[in-house]
Design an enzyme around this catalytic site. Structure first.
Site, PDB file in Angstrom:
ATOM      1  N   GLN A   9      -4.446  -5.784   6.761  1.00 58.72           N
ATOM      2  CA  GLN A   9      -5.364  -6.719   6.116  1.00 58.72           C
ATOM      3  C   GLN A   9      -5.268  -8.132   6.663  1.00 58.72           C
ATOM      4  O   GLN A   9      -5.973  -9.027   6.186  1.00 58.72           O
ATOM      5  CB  GLN A   9      -5.097  -6.735   4.600  1.00 58.72           C
ATOM      6  N   HIS A  27       0.858  -1.183   0.000  1.00 54.37           N
ATOM      7  CA  HIS A  27       0.000   0.000   0.000  1.00 54.37           C
ATOM      8  C   HIS A  27       0.895   1.233   0.000  1.00 54.37           C
ATOM      9  O   HIS A  27       2.040   1.191   0.472  1.00 54.37           O
ATOM     10  CB  HIS A  27      -0.870  -0.046   1.259  1.00 54.37           C
ATOM     11  N   LYS A  33     -10.779  -1.569  10.068  1.00 56.63           N
ATOM     12  CA  LYS A  33     -10.905  -2.724   9.180  1.00 56.63           C
ATOM     13  C   LYS A  33     -11.277  -3.991   9.948  1.00 56.63           C
ATOM     14  O   LYS A  33     -11.481  -5.045   9.354  1.00 56.63           O
ATOM     15  CB  LYS A  33      -9.598  -2.936   8.411  1.00 56.63           C
ATOM     16  N   ASP A  51       3.142  -4.810   8.131  1.00 56.41           N
ATOM     17  CA  ASP A  51       1.861  -4.131   7.967  1.00 56.41           C
ATOM     18  C   ASP A  51       0.769  -5.190   8.062  1.00 56.41           C
ATOM     19  O   ASP A  51       0.600  -6.016   7.173  1.00 56.41           O
ATOM     20  CB  ASP A  51       1.845  -3.424   6.608  1.00 56.41           C
ATOM     21  N   CYS A 104      -4.818   2.424  -3.726  1.00 59.40           N
ATOM     22  CA  CYS A 104      -3.575   2.952  -3.136  1.00 59.40           C
ATOM     23  C   CYS A 104      -2.412   1.981  -3.344  1.00 59.40           C
ATOM     24  O   CYS A 104      -1.548   1.822  -2.472  1.00 59.40           O
ATOM     25  CB  CYS A 104      -3.752   3.278  -1.662  1.00 59.40           C
TER      26      CYS A 104
END
Length: 406
Positions: free
Chosen positions: A202, A121, A225, A199, A364
């Site tokens: 997700q 991202h 999220k 990261d 993104c």
């Protein structure tokens, strides 16, 4: 027993109609909807506990402090951090990554190297580019193959004594590809002493996270999220590393002593939590963790993986469908285009008229789109409250878009 209707009953927003059609919400990789239990906790803070934390001796302040610190401990257990003070509240993944890139400035010098991947991202690209501009370090990018899978042989070539940071996502937001971070971390530990940043924006909503087993130095994710309010997030960092690095923001809460002659900083986690926090949101993030654990992380993962398999199978039955990352290990996302027909946003607008919410565009992740030589994709992404019937509605909507755009 997994009762999908009971799960859905906890999300009042799903009962509405959009453009005269029942809402089919398939934009969960952008933000998930919030269960009533989370909204009730958020509302309770503002109607019963509204006070600043850590700074007052009055009852409301103490109660608010207790609730927020309880939330921190819930999140500690959720990601299996060793200490609760290794859990830093942030506004989200983007702030967490920027924080890390900023506090590492003094640790890098000219010609040092930072490794990221093609699947990142923009939030895991731009902060590192900015760090390179500040320090003279160089950015290296792990390439992908035609299936969107990282080429780890190239990663092996990149690793050297110059490598100071390795930062990759656990799951691609654009394609849903699950990256082999255990292998990436093992290779990094074997060959360098680089800081390892994961990261988890997700991944945290979809499967169990264990930062100690993972052995990353930093792990970041967003609350919005994973069924929590927007403007919430977490940065996990190992104690010794966080204690060694400088603060990000200066102000209230993060000081031990402050005078015009100089300031000493508070201990963890407050060293990195300057100013008034998003107290209600942070407490509600703990309630979102409660919701996830009540349903069961393995239950959520199994349901979402079944949705993904079902969606991919039925979309591929249509002519002219291209799914990106089709052959890769994925979770929670199917990203596709109608070959030779219009652009992704045209498909998205038609689906919206049918009450179906998907995301279109580059998500993104412009480098991924450039690699595939496309402007963007249609992305359907799943959460625990989605159903197979909704996938059927999506497929019928895609058929209609094909007819209208051909």
């Amino acid at each position: 027993m997994f009762d999908i209707q009971e799960i859905r009953s906890q999300f009042s927003i799903l009962d509405q109609k959009v453009n005269g059609k029942p809402l089919v919400y398939l934009d969960n990789a952008a933000t998930s909807q919030k269960p009533n239990s989370v909204l009730e906790v958020w509302n309770k803070y503002y109607t019963e506990l509204n006070a600043n934390v850590h700074r007052g001796i009055h009852t409301l302040s103490q109660l608010a402090t207790e609730e927020m610190e309880l939330s921190r401990r819930k999140i500690q257990k959720f990601i299996n951090a060793e200490h609760d003070f290794e859990v830093i509240f942030t506004k989200g993944t983007t702030e967490g990554l920027n924080l890390i890139a900023y506090i590492l400035t003094q640790k890098l010098k000219k010609d040092d190297e930072i490794i990221i991947s093609y699947l990142e991202h923009h939030s895991n690209i731009v902060p590192w580019q900015m760090l390179c501009e500040r320090t003279g370090a160089k950015l290296r990018v792990i390439p992908i193959d035609e299936n969107g899978i990282l080429q780890l042989d190239k990663f092996d070539e990149f690793l050297s004594e110059k490598t100071k940071v390795v930062s990759v996502n656990q799951v691609s937001n654009a394609l849903g590809i699950v990256n082999p971070i255990e292998e990436i971390i093992a290779k990094t530990r074997k060959n360098t002493d680089a800081y390892i940043v994961i990261d988890g924006a997700q991944s945290a909503p979809h499967f169990t996270i264990d930062v100690q087993k993972m052995d990353c130095d930093f792990f970041v994710f967003s609350g919005h999220k994973m069924y929590a309010p927007m403007g919430t997030g977490i940065l996990y960092g190992k104690q010794a590393i966080l204690e060694d690095l400088p603060p990000f923001h200066g102000g209230g809460e993060m000081i031990a002593t402050c005078s015009f002659d100089g300031t000493t900083y508070a201990g963890l986690p407050f060293k990195y939590e300057a100013g008034t926090p998003n107290v209600g949101g942070n407490i509600a993030l703990g309630a979102a963790v409660d919701f996830i654990q009540k349903v069961g992380q393995s239950t959520i993962q199994n349901h979402e993986n079944a949705l993904l398999e079902y969606a991919q199978r039925h979309l591929l039955e249509l002519d002219g469908i291209k799914i990106y990352g089709e052959k890769a290990n994925r979770t929670g996302v199917v990203s596709f285009n109608l070959e030779g027909i219009g652009i992704a946003s045209d498909v998205g607008m038609i689906l919206d008229k049918l009450g179906i919410a998907v995301r279109t565009g580059h998500h993104c992740t412009q480098p991924i789109m450039d690699f595939f030589n496309i402007a963007g994709t249609v992305r359907a992404s799943f959460a625990v409250y989605n159903t197979f019937e909704e996938i059927d509605i999506l497929v019928e909507g895609v058929k209609k878009a094909q007819k209208m755009l051909s």
